[in-house]
Design an enzyme around this catalytic site. Structure first.
Site, PDB file in Angstrom:
ATOM      1  N   GLY A 277      27.000 -12.162 -44.424  1.00  0.00           N
ATOM      2  CA  GLY A 277      27.142 -13.507 -43.644  1.00  0.00           C
ATOM      3  C   GLY A 277      27.463 -14.502 -44.450  1.00  0.00           C
ATOM      4  O   GLY A 277      27.216 -15.625 -44.159  1.00  0.00           O
ATOM      5  N   GLU A 319      26.221  -7.303 -48.500  1.00  0.00           N
ATOM      6  CA  GLU A 319      27.517  -6.775 -47.614  1.00  0.00           C
ATOM      7  C   GLU A 319      28.265  -7.851 -47.496  1.00  0.00           C
ATOM      8  O   GLU A 319      28.455  -8.520 -46.262  1.00  0.00           O
ATOM      9  CB  GLU A 319      27.067  -6.293 -46.186  1.00  0.00           C
ATOM     10  N   GLY A 321      31.893  -9.738 -46.798  1.00  0.00           N
ATOM     11  CA  GLY A 321      33.072  -9.136 -46.243  1.00  0.00           C
ATOM     12  C   GLY A 321      34.100 -10.334 -46.034  1.00  0.00           C
ATOM     13  O   GLY A 321      35.067 -10.543 -46.959  1.00  0.00           O
ATOM     14  N   ARG A 322      33.759 -11.490 -45.397  1.00  0.00           N
ATOM     15  CA  ARG A 322      34.365 -12.828 -45.186  1.00  0.00           C
ATOM     16  C   ARG A 322      34.786 -13.134 -46.474  1.00  0.00           C
ATOM     17  O   ARG A 322      35.763 -13.939 -46.804  1.00  0.00           O
ATOM     18  CB  ARG A 322      33.566 -13.682 -44.185  1.00  0.00           C
ATOM     19  N   TYR A 367      34.147 -19.089 -31.027  1.00  0.00           N
ATOM     20  CA  TYR A 367      32.904 -19.813 -31.486  1.00  0.00           C
ATOM     21  C   TYR A 367      33.077 -21.066 -31.722  1.00  0.00           C
ATOM     22  O   TYR A 367      32.493 -21.804 -32.539  1.00  0.00           O
ATOM     23  CB  TYR A 367      32.626 -19.193 -32.988  1.00  0.00           C
ATOM     24  N   CYS A 394      48.566 -18.480 -22.199  1.00  0.00           N
ATOM     25  CA  CYS A 394      48.206 -19.362 -20.795  1.00  0.00           C
ATOM     26  C   CYS A 394      46.693 -19.651 -20.880  1.00  0.00           C
ATOM     27  O   CYS A 394      46.214 -19.323 -19.679  1.00  0.00           O
ATOM     28  CB  CYS A 394      48.729 -18.600 -19.686  1.00  0.00           C
TER      29      CYS A 394
END
Length: 472
Positions: A277, A319, A321-322, A367, A394
């Site tokens: 995170g 962990e 990732g981002r 988000y 659309c």
């Protein structure tokens, strides 16, 4: 002076159509380094280059929209996390973005890998990733993925419910094997982030509650099972977190659970995973911590709490990732229409419609995530004006970059680059409005390498049984 509320003009006394955090740049051509990968720069003629490749050339070769991944930057960030957390196990969070080549990079840089679905697990295994270095997540793992994990010797399975424990025990008995497991717990700590990506408060789908006593029961079940090898506890408090403050309370509550387990069994659990995170900069206002700062803070927190409970420091893992792939990637678009819109009070916002949209980056719609953008195909001497980069779908909420100062002369055919697009853009992409997903290409030393090819309409229509024999 007042500014427009990020949600629109009805929320503020408007004197400029921009949110309060967005400041007018002195040089509209300048690139803010923390938003971009390490090899990005603007050439003398104004074209943005990444990995030695001019984005104008890349657009000619692979088309737009496209995701562009800076291989050297990805590897540098992976090594930075590995080195800052020396002595810990660093798992790359595959859900942020995973393909066969990225799995290979992760392994080559000495990281482990966590996966959260049968698809991600299959990609990792087919890429030749060492199963012993894979962790399997998920709150509703199917028998198929659990069976595959057991048969291939996945290093650890993070169990998320009593039902999963029962399912896993049955499969282990059937296969005459033992599963190495960690118990995911919810600590009651809610990270300061969007509700949908805060994952440690009680009222949500993940893990066993510490407060309700479910976590201790789950630990006991795994400990006493002849088919499960209990490694320890897993905790994850949310996403896009910039510092270690939230981890302090989470670590205290989790290590208290370690202490309670020891009191009941006489055994100290061996491992603690603090999850991921860790945030990145999407806009100039974002100020994330470095891996070194986070490592120092987390080491101190864990050591302090372990001393308080009289525990040995367990084997630790995280962990990211981002934080690895996010800044390493950018999304490249071509402008198709330019439309000034009256927002009231005599003010206009320029709407720049591009050839992508919420199908290739759902995060702003899902988000309310904020992104930045820069003119990529040339420099401009025009004044900066507040612009909104929108997609072709659309939906009124099809917004890629809600507010950004871009040159007033941005025109049809210009290229726009959106930094920090490496994480979750492609992995959460869809085919909304029957739109094929863009390719993912890696750039390094002036070379372009396809990681995922561009989808075609034929790819999509091949799934439609009602169109199998029809052609246009």
């Amino acid at each position: 002076m007042t500014h427009m509320h990020v949600a629109g003009s009805i929320h503020a006394d408007v004197t400029t159509p921009a949110p309060v955090w967005l400041t007018r740049p002195e040089d509209v051509n300048a690139l803010t380094p923390k938003l971009w990968s390490s090899t990005v720069h603007r050439e003398d003629d104004g074209v943005i280059t990444v990995g030695g490749v001019r984005l104008t050339d890349l657009a000619e070769v692979v088309g737009t929209p496209a995701y562009v991944l800076d291989e050297a930057d990805f590897r540098e960030r992976a090594r930075a996390w590995r080195d800052a957390f020396a002595g810990w196990t660093v798992y790359y969070a595959g859900k942020s973005f995973l393909c066969g080549t990225v799995a290979a990079w992760v392994g080559e840089e000495g990281l482990s890998l966590d996966v959260a679905s049968l698809g991600e697990l299959t990609v990792a295994l087919r890429a030749g990733f060492d199963p012993a270095r894979i962790a399997l997540h998920g709150n509703n793992k199917s028998e198929t993925e659990l069976r595959l994990a057991l048969e291939r010797g996945v290093g650890r399975i993070i169990v998320d419910s009593s039902d999963e424990i029962t399912r896993l025990e049955r499969l282990c008995a059937e296969l005459d094997t033992t599963a190495r497991v960690m118990v995911r717990v919810t600590t009651g700590v809610e990270a300061h982030t969007h509700e949908y990506i805060a994952t440690a408060h009680e009222d949500q789908k993940f893990g066993f509650s510490i407060t309700g006593g479910q976590a201790l029961v789950g630990l006991f079940r795994c400990h006493h099972s002849p088919r499960l090898d209990l490694l320890g506890i897993h905790s994850h408090i949310g996403s896009q977190i910039f510092d270690t403050n939230g981890f302090e309370v989470a670590a205290r509550r989790t290590l208290k659970l370690f202490s309670q387990f020891r009191e009941a069994t006489g055994i100290e659990l061996a491992e603690l995973d603090l999850g991921g995170g860790f945030g990145i900069a999407y806009t100039k206002e974002d100020d994330p911590s470095s891996p070194e700062q986070l490592a120092a803070g987390l080491r101190e927190i864990v050591a302090h709490e372990c001393r308080g409970f009289g525990l040995s420091v367990p084997e630790l893992s995280i962990e990211p990732g981002r934080a690895i792939v996010g800044p390493a990637g950018l999304a490249l678009y071509r402008v198709g229409t330019v439309k000034p819109v009256d927002v009231g009070g005599g003010l206009n916002r320029r709407y720049l419609s591009v050839d992508g949209g919420m199908s290739d980056n759902i995060r702003p719609a899902l988000y309310a995530a904020e992104y930045s953008a820069s003119l990529a195909s040339r420099a401009s001497a025009a004044e900066p004006v507040v612009s909104r980069v929108v997609g072709l779908h659309c939906e009124g909420g099809d917004i890629l970059v809600r507010d950004e100062f871009l040159p007033a002369d941005v025109a049809i055919g210009d290229l726009l680059a959106v930094p920090a697009s490496g994480a979750y853009s492609r992995s959460m992409a869809s085919n909304y409005n029957h739109t094929p997903r863009p390719p993912v290409v890696a750039v390094r030393d002036g070379q372009i390498r396809t990681l995922l090819r561009r989808e075609t309409l034929d790819d999509l229509l091949a799934l439609d049984a009602g169109l199998a024999e029809n052609e246009v």
